[in-house]
Write a protein that holds these residues in place. Structure first.
Motif, PDB file in Angstrom:
ATOM      1  N   ALA A 234       1.681  -1.448   0.272  1.00 40.85           N
ATOM      2  CA  ALA A 234      -0.279  -0.600   0.204  1.00 40.85           C
ATOM      3  C   ALA A 234       0.851   0.886  -0.054  1.00 40.85           C
ATOM      4  CB  ALA A 234      -0.772  -0.390   1.215  1.00 40.85           C
ATOM      5  N   LEU A 235       2.169   1.002   0.583  1.00 40.97           N
ATOM      6  CA  LEU A 235       2.595   2.941   0.861  1.00 40.97           C
ATOM      7  C   LEU A 235       3.521   2.520  -0.898  1.00 40.97           C
ATOM      8  CD1 LEU A 235       5.004   1.419   3.927  1.00 40.97           C
ATOM      9  CD2 LEU A 235       3.623   3.601   3.656  1.00 40.97           C
ATOM     10  N   ALA A 236       3.682   1.795  -1.162  1.00 40.74           N
ATOM     11  CA  ALA A 236       4.269   1.409  -2.853  1.00 40.74           C
ATOM     12  C   ALA A 236       3.063   2.330  -3.484  1.00 40.74           C
ATOM     13  CB  ALA A 236       4.780   0.917  -2.994  1.00 40.74           C
ATOM     14  N   SER A 237       1.960   1.921  -3.315  1.00 42.61           N
ATOM     15  CA  SER A 237       1.078   2.043  -4.415  1.00 42.61           C
ATOM     16  C   SER A 237       0.413   3.498  -4.090  1.00 42.61           C
ATOM     17  CB  SER A 237       0.212   1.325  -4.515  1.00 42.61           C
ATOM     18  OG  SER A 237      -1.028   0.925  -3.660  1.00 42.61           O
ATOM     19  N   SER A 238       0.515   4.058  -3.217  1.00 44.70           N
ATOM     20  CA  SER A 238      -1.121   5.380  -3.196  1.00 44.70           C
ATOM     21  C   SER A 238       0.749   6.014  -2.996  1.00 44.70           C
ATOM     22  CB  SER A 238      -1.434   5.184  -1.487  1.00 44.70           C
ATOM     23  OG  SER A 238      -0.021   5.348  -1.106  1.00 44.70           O
ATOM     24  N   GLY A 239       2.552   6.323  -2.750  1.00 45.42           N
ATOM     25  CA  GLY A 239       2.845   6.798  -2.381  1.00 45.42           C
ATOM     26  C   GLY A 239       4.084   6.296  -3.463  1.00 45.42           C
ATOM     27  N   SER A 240       5.040   6.274  -3.238  1.00 44.12           N
ATOM     28  CA  SER A 240       6.304   5.840  -3.446  1.00 44.12           C
ATOM     29  C   SER A 240       7.380   5.289  -3.099  1.00 44.12           C
ATOM     30  CB  SER A 240       7.073   6.457  -5.408  1.00 44.12           C
ATOM     31  OG  SER A 240       6.986   7.917  -4.621  1.00 44.12           O
ATOM     32  N   VAL A 241       7.106   4.303  -2.202  1.00 43.64           N
ATOM     33  CA  VAL A 241       7.238   4.154  -0.938  1.00 43.64           C
ATOM     34  C   VAL A 241       8.393   3.794  -0.724  1.00 43.64           C
ATOM     35  CG1 VAL A 241       7.270   3.529   1.821  1.00 43.64           C
ATOM     36  CG2 VAL A 241       5.807   5.369   1.047  1.00 43.64           C
ATOM     37  N   ALA A 242       9.870   3.134  -0.712  1.00 45.12           N
ATOM     38  CA  ALA A 242      10.910   2.144  -1.187  1.00 45.12           C
ATOM     39  C   ALA A 242      11.128   1.338   0.445  1.00 45.12           C
ATOM     40  CB  ALA A 242      11.697   2.628  -2.503  1.00 45.12           C
ATOM     41  N   LEU A 243      11.118   2.097   1.101  1.00 46.44           N
ATOM     42  CA  LEU A 243      11.452   1.571   2.251  1.00 46.44           C
ATOM     43  C   LEU A 243      11.101   2.266   3.483  1.00 46.44           C
ATOM     44  CD1 LEU A 243      14.402   0.510   4.264  1.00 46.44           C
ATOM     45  CD2 LEU A 243      15.442   2.431   3.546  1.00 46.44           C
ATOM     46  N   TYR A 244      10.371   1.953   4.252  1.00 42.68           N
ATOM     47  CA  TYR A 244      10.488   1.784   5.671  1.00 42.68           C
ATOM     48  C   TYR A 244      11.207   1.435   7.119  1.00 42.68           C
ATOM     49  CZ  TYR A 244       7.386  -2.131   5.510  1.00 42.68           C
ATOM     50  OH  TYR A 244       6.760  -3.841   5.692  1.00 42.68           O
ATOM     51  N   HIS A 245      10.717   1.966   8.123  1.00 41.19           N
ATOM     52  CA  HIS A 245      10.796   0.888   9.067  1.00 41.19           C
ATOM     53  C   HIS A 245       9.919   0.446  10.231  1.00 41.19           C
ATOM     54  CE1 HIS A 245      14.854   1.822   8.359  1.00 41.19           C
ATOM     55  NE2 HIS A 245      14.809   2.693   7.756  1.00 41.19           N
ATOM     56  N   VAL A 246       9.684  -0.430  10.986  1.00 38.49           N
ATOM     57  CA  VAL A 246       8.909  -0.804  11.982  1.00 38.49           C
ATOM     58  C   VAL A 246       9.761  -0.560  13.248  1.00 38.49           C
ATOM     59  CG1 VAL A 246       6.868  -2.008  12.605  1.00 38.49           C
ATOM     60  CG2 VAL A 246       7.418  -1.180  10.740  1.00 38.49           C
ATOM     61  N   GLU A 247       9.759   0.688  14.144  1.00 40.24           N
ATOM     62  CA  GLU A 247      10.451  -0.005  15.466  1.00 40.24           C
ATOM     63  C   GLU A 247      10.522  -1.236  16.340  1.00 40.24           C
ATOM     64  OE1 GLU A 247      11.016   3.800  18.173  1.00 40.24           O
ATOM     65  OE2 GLU A 247       9.417   2.774  19.478  1.00 40.24           O
ATOM     66  N   ASP A 248      10.906  -1.584  16.785  1.00 41.49           N
ATOM     67  CA  ASP A 248      11.460  -2.971  17.519  1.00 41.49           C
ATOM     68  C   ASP A 248      11.072  -4.466  16.216  1.00 41.49           C
ATOM     69  OD1 ASP A 248      12.029  -1.483  19.497  1.00 41.49           O
ATOM     70  OD2 ASP A 248      10.463  -1.341  20.745  1.00 41.49           O
ATOM     71  N   ILE A 249      10.917  -3.740  15.366  1.00 40.12           N
ATOM     72  CA  ILE A 249      10.509  -5.338  14.083  1.00 40.12           C
ATOM     73  C   ILE A 249      11.313  -4.982  12.897  1.00 40.12           C
ATOM     74  CG2 ILE A 249       9.036  -6.276  12.547  1.00 40.12           C
ATOM     75  CD1 ILE A 249       8.342  -5.977  15.615  1.00 40.12           C
ATOM     76  N   THR A 250      12.075  -3.769  12.707  1.00 36.30           N
ATOM     77  CA  THR A 250      12.600  -4.667  10.721  1.00 36.30           C
ATOM     78  C   THR A 250      13.805  -4.112  11.242  1.00 36.30           C
ATOM     79  OG1 THR A 250      12.191  -2.083  10.328  1.00 36.30           O
ATOM     80  CG2 THR A 250      10.807  -3.362   9.168  1.00 36.30           C
ATOM     81  N   PRO A 251      14.299  -4.652  10.595  1.00 39.06           N
ATOM     82  CA  PRO A 251      16.397  -4.406  11.627  1.00 39.06           C
ATOM     83  C   PRO A 251      16.801  -3.688  11.019  1.00 39.06           C
ATOM     84  CG  PRO A 251      15.627  -5.605   8.697  1.00 39.06           C
ATOM     85  CD  PRO A 251      14.665  -5.502   9.551  1.00 39.06           C
ATOM     86  N   GLU A 252      16.607  -2.289  10.452  1.00 43.67           N
ATOM     87  CA  GLU A 252      17.101  -1.060  10.671  1.00 43.67           C
ATOM     88  C   GLU A 252      17.130  -0.180  11.239  1.00 43.67           C
ATOM     89  OE1 GLU A 252      20.030  -0.922   6.692  1.00 43.67           O
ATOM     90  OE2 GLU A 252      18.018  -1.843   6.361  1.00 43.67           O
ATOM     91  N   PHE A 253      15.669  -0.303  12.225  1.00 41.20           N
ATOM     92  CA  PHE A 253      14.932   0.041  12.789  1.00 41.20           C
ATOM     93  C   PHE A 253      16.046   0.976  14.050  1.00 41.20           C
ATOM     94  CE2 PHE A 253      14.569  -2.261  16.279  1.00 41.20           C
ATOM     95  CZ  PHE A 253      14.892  -1.325  17.519  1.00 41.20           C
ATOM     96  N   ASP A 254      16.783   0.542  14.612  1.00 43.04           N
ATOM     97  CA  ASP A 254      17.997   1.189  15.329  1.00 43.04           C
ATOM     98  C   ASP A 254      18.904   2.112  15.036  1.00 43.04           C
ATOM     99  OD1 ASP A 254      19.006  -1.505  14.394  1.00 43.04           O
ATOM    100  OD2 ASP A 254      20.570  -1.255  16.218  1.00 43.04           O
ATOM    101  N   VAL A 255      19.089   1.959  13.796  1.00 46.29           N
ATOM    102  CA  VAL A 255      19.715   2.559  12.688  1.00 46.29           C
ATOM    103  C   VAL A 255      19.759   4.200  11.404  1.00 46.29           C
ATOM    104  CG1 VAL A 255      22.240   1.347  13.018  1.00 46.29           C
ATOM    105  CG2 VAL A 255      20.630   1.092  11.028  1.00 46.29           C
ATOM    106  N   ALA A 256      17.883   3.816  12.368  1.00 47.52           N
ATOM    107  CA  ALA A 256      16.599   4.846  11.725  1.00 47.52           C
ATOM    108  C   ALA A 256      17.224   6.510  11.854  1.00 47.52           C
ATOM    109  CB  ALA A 256      15.876   4.148  11.419  1.00 47.52           C
ATOM    110  N   ASP A 257      17.541   6.315  12.602  1.00 49.75           N
ATOM    111  CA  ASP A 257      18.081   8.331  12.899  1.00 49.75           C
ATOM    112  C   ASP A 257      16.203   8.555  13.224  1.00 49.75           C
ATOM    113  OD1 ASP A 257      19.032  10.009  14.274  1.00 49.75           O
ATOM    114  OD2 ASP A 257      20.166  10.516  13.167  1.00 49.75           O
TER     115      ASP A 257
END
Length: 395
Positions: A234-257
């Motif tokens: 949904a993020l990619a189709s209504s916008g053009s999001v190619a990367l998102y972070h979810v706190e405590d879930i996705t692998p780069e959330f802690d370095v997403a600043d």
């Protein structure tokens, strides 16, 4: 952009015409986006497969490329969904001429060394890069998933660029391949628990707000991989999001600043309910329920089989998935349960890239915000949006 001696030789045609053409595309992309060099990739995922979208010109282009036996994929590579179930198009009523052309397109890709396992969820069928791998993927929902949930690195490639990268085994080093470009731009605080189609509604709202920026989600409850798949699509189709972070879930959330994110957005229960309502374009009952956008996982198919077991479905039901996942559903008995209830598992294709507007359907029921967004514009049909339990009607 710096090229090695071997890369220069590829550009000069010393490795064949298909590799030369592929290098032309990659070098042009690198120059446009200011890449310093090409980087080796481990995986590719190629869009531009459906005859509905690329037409006769696309077929002829691919068949011309495939004449050069030196120009074949050098890394693990898979295809996006085509416009038909490749093996059973006649069973499901896909137009014959369209289906023949569609198989010719997939066969041409096969001669180019691209695996003919056609799916928008390649991470479910063995095309699974590692964390921080450089890859070249083009399907928007797959790009969002692999960047975000797996943590591999790809830009949102076009079909020709991903095909060129698959053949050469390289892609320009820019954009999301660089760690400094993977930090959060927005903080999205979601103050209500989510389930099922709520994740698609959330992605639809946020995509419209952030465009191509990187959102960082703070959720009240923990999503599973199917929820993240739905959210990213949904993020990619209504916008053009190619990367998102979810706190405590996705692998780069802690370095997403997230503390440097320049925008904040709060999503309420009322926002989710309103968006779910607005994604439905008609008050008529759906004559086709089409699930699997992105392609259904085995767990999602199991859930549908449990819902329909021992019942008779009133409206037509298609569950779209890859041939690999369907084979697992066959063995687990889910396919038989669904077929006994009057539904079908359809391989390879989906409601967005198939010519469903030419197959007698008027209203499509979907649990995918991506499909709800695209079907009216790409197919000219109305949609009903909701959870699976709401969409399937029984006699």
């Amino acid at each position: 952009m710096h090229l090695t001696k071997k890369e220069e030789a590829m550009c000069n045609g010393e490795y064949g015409e298909t590799i030369r053409k592929s290098m032309d595309i990659l070098v042009a992309l690198g120059d446009i986006y200011g890449a310093s060099e090409l980087v080796d990739i481990t995986s590719a995922q190629v869009s531009g497969v459906s005859y509905k979208t690329i037409g006769q010109a696309g077929l002829e282009y691919l068949e011309d490329l495939a004449k050069d036996d030196k120009g074949v994929a050098t890394v693990t590579s898979t295809l996006n969904p085509p416009g038909t179930d490749l093996d059973n198009w006649d069973k499901f009523g896909f137009p014959e001429e369209f289906s023949i052309k569609q198989n010719q397109i997939v066969d041409a890709y096969g001669r180019l060394g691209i695996t003919k396992t056609c799916t928008c969820t390649p991470y479910l069928v063995g095309n699974v890069p590692r964390f921080k791998d450089h890859i070249s993927w083009s399907e928007s929902s797959a790009v969002a998933f692999v960047n975000s949930v797996i943590g591999a690195r790809t830009n949102r490639e076009g079909g020709p660029g991903a095909l060129a990268a698959a053949i050469v085994g390289k892609t320009p080093l820019y954009g999301f391949h660089l760690p400094e470009n993977r930090t959060a731009d927005w903080i999205i605080n979601v103050d209500t628990p989510l389930s099922g189609a709520d994740f698609g509604a959330l992605g639809y709202i946020v995509g419209q707000n952030v465009g191509g920026d990187i959102p960082y989600f703070v959720l009240e409850n923990t999503p599973d991989n199917n929820d993240l798949k739905t959210l990213g699509a949904a993020l990619a189709s209504s916008g053009s999001v190619a990367l998102y972070h979810v706190e405590d879930i996705t692998p780069e959330f802690d370095v997403a600043d997230k503390n440097n994110a320049f925008e904040k957005l709060t999503i309420t229960k009322e926002d989710i309910l309103e968006t779910r309502k607005n994604l439905t374009t008609t008050n008529k009952e759906a004559d086709l329920i089409c699930l699997g956008c992105p392609h259904a996982s085995l767990e999602e198919i199991k859930k549908v089989s449990e819902i329909v077991k021992g019942k008779t479905i009133k409206n037509k039901l298609w569950i779209c998935t890859s041939i690999s996942v369907k084979a697992s559903a066959d063995r687990m008995g889910y396919t038989k349960t669904i077929e006994d209830a009057g539904g079908n598992i359809v391989c390879d294709t989906c409601m967005v890239v198939a010519p469903i507007e030419d197959m007698g359907f008027k209203v499509i029921g979907v649990n995918s915000a991506k499909a709800a967004n695209y079907v009216p514009s790409m197919c000219g049909l109305d949609v009903v949006y909701g959870d699976v339990e709401e969409l399937i009607q029984f006699e």
